[in-house]
Design a protein around this motif. Structure first.
Motif, mmCIF file in Angstrom:
data_model
loop_
_atom_site.group_PDB
_atom_site.id
_atom_site.type_symbol
_atom_site.label_atom_id
_atom_site.label_comp_id
_atom_site.label_asym_id
_atom_site.label_seq_id
_atom_site.Cartn_x
_atom_site.Cartn_y
_atom_site.Cartn_z
ATOM 1 N N GLU A 81 -59.830 156.561 0.830
ATOM 2 C CA GLU A 81 -59.718 155.466 1.801
ATOM 3 C C GLU A 81 -60.882 154.986 2.315
ATOM 4 N N ARG A 85 -62.330 151.109 1.311
ATOM 5 C CA ARG A 85 -62.588 150.290 2.623
ATOM 6 C C ARG A 85 -64.095 149.940 2.449
ATOM 7 N N ALA A 88 -64.228 147.172 0.186
ATOM 8 C CA ALA A 88 -63.692 145.808 0.776
ATOM 9 C C ALA A 88 -64.875 145.292 1.645
ATOM 10 N N SER A 89 -65.845 146.002 1.988
ATOM 11 C CA SER A 89 -66.812 145.325 3.150
ATOM 12 C C SER A 89 -67.545 144.415 2.319
ATOM 13 N N GLU A 101 -56.243 143.972 2.922
ATOM 14 C CA GLU A 101 -55.527 145.339 3.475
ATOM 15 C C GLU A 101 -54.330 145.499 2.953
ATOM 16 N N ILE A 104 -55.522 147.556 -0.078
ATOM 17 C CA ILE A 104 -55.703 148.819 0.472
ATOM 18 C C ILE A 104 -54.806 149.869 0.627
ATOM 19 N N GLN A 105 -53.750 149.219 1.272
ATOM 20 C CA GLN A 105 -52.362 150.309 1.808
ATOM 21 C C GLN A 105 -51.818 150.625 0.374
#
Length: 213
Positions: A81, A85, A88-89, A101, A104-105
């Motif tokens: 994770e 993340r 994704a930044s 998001e 991501i989940q």
């Protein structure tokens, strides 16, 4: 494995039900999701498709000294994770991210099911680079990478290729062609050829594990 800035034809718009099960069906059918800035998710099936030949991969000459020094500790699947993340930044050259998001989940859920993996570079015990992707049978679908320290993502990618080579993977899908994946040896093939490769790759089981030294 950074996504292209072009706008390829999308396969279908999201129906607000992005789940691990939907991802399994999509990837094994040659389709993958990306999010727009407003969170809307589209499913893509590009033509042509970018792939990186696994058997012929060799690290760049400039990277070999970095690898030989063993500057980075490599781990897999210890901070999935955190890796997604970090990917994704926002980046200096990309103000927007396609990793929402919701994505991501769903991918974290896929990881818990054993179908998504991360390759991680550590320096002094700190996560400083890595990549993640999806794995079905002998196919690996590269999604994105990040780095906080120079060469951290390149070394992670090198170890990904070692994993794929040593475990007999037959397909590394990088989806769209761009400068980043071309640097790693990506080539474009027709969608019809890609789908034949995908179908064959799904017939052979492979483990995702670091090679034994």
């Amino acid at each position: 494995m950074v996504k292209s800035q072009q706008s390829p034809d999308y396969f279908m718009e999201n129906d607000n039900s992005l789940t691990a099960e939907a991802l399994i069906y999509a990837y094994t059918s040659g389709v993958f999701p990306m999010a727009e800035a407003d969170g809307t998710i589209y499913w893509y099936r590009p033509d042509p498709r970018a792939v990186i030949p696994i058997d012929t991969y060799k690290p760049a000459k400039s990277l070999k000294p970095v690898i030989n020094r063993g500057q980075f500790e490599i781990r897999i699947d210890t901070q999935f994770e955190a890796v997604i993340r970090a990917c994704a930044s926002p980046r200096a050259y990309e103000k927007e991210t396609w990793i929402s998001e919701e994505i991501i989940q769903a991918y974290v859920e896929l990881h818990h099911m054993g179908f998504a993996h991360s390759v991680e570079s550590y320096l002094g015990g700190e996560l400083v680079g890595g990549l993640y992707g999806v794995h079905f049978a002998s196919a690996f679908f590269g999604e994105s990478m990040f780095m906080k320290v120079s060469n951290a993502s390149k070394v992670a990618f090198h170890h990904l290729m070692e994993i794929l080579q040593s475990n007999g993977f037959t397909l590394l899908d990088t989806q769209f062609m761009n400068d980043n994946v071309e640097r790693y040896g990506a080539v474009e093939i027709k969608r019809s050829n890609y789908e034949k490769l995908l179908s064959a790759s799904l017939q052979k089981a492979c483990e995702f594990k670091l090679p034994t030294k």
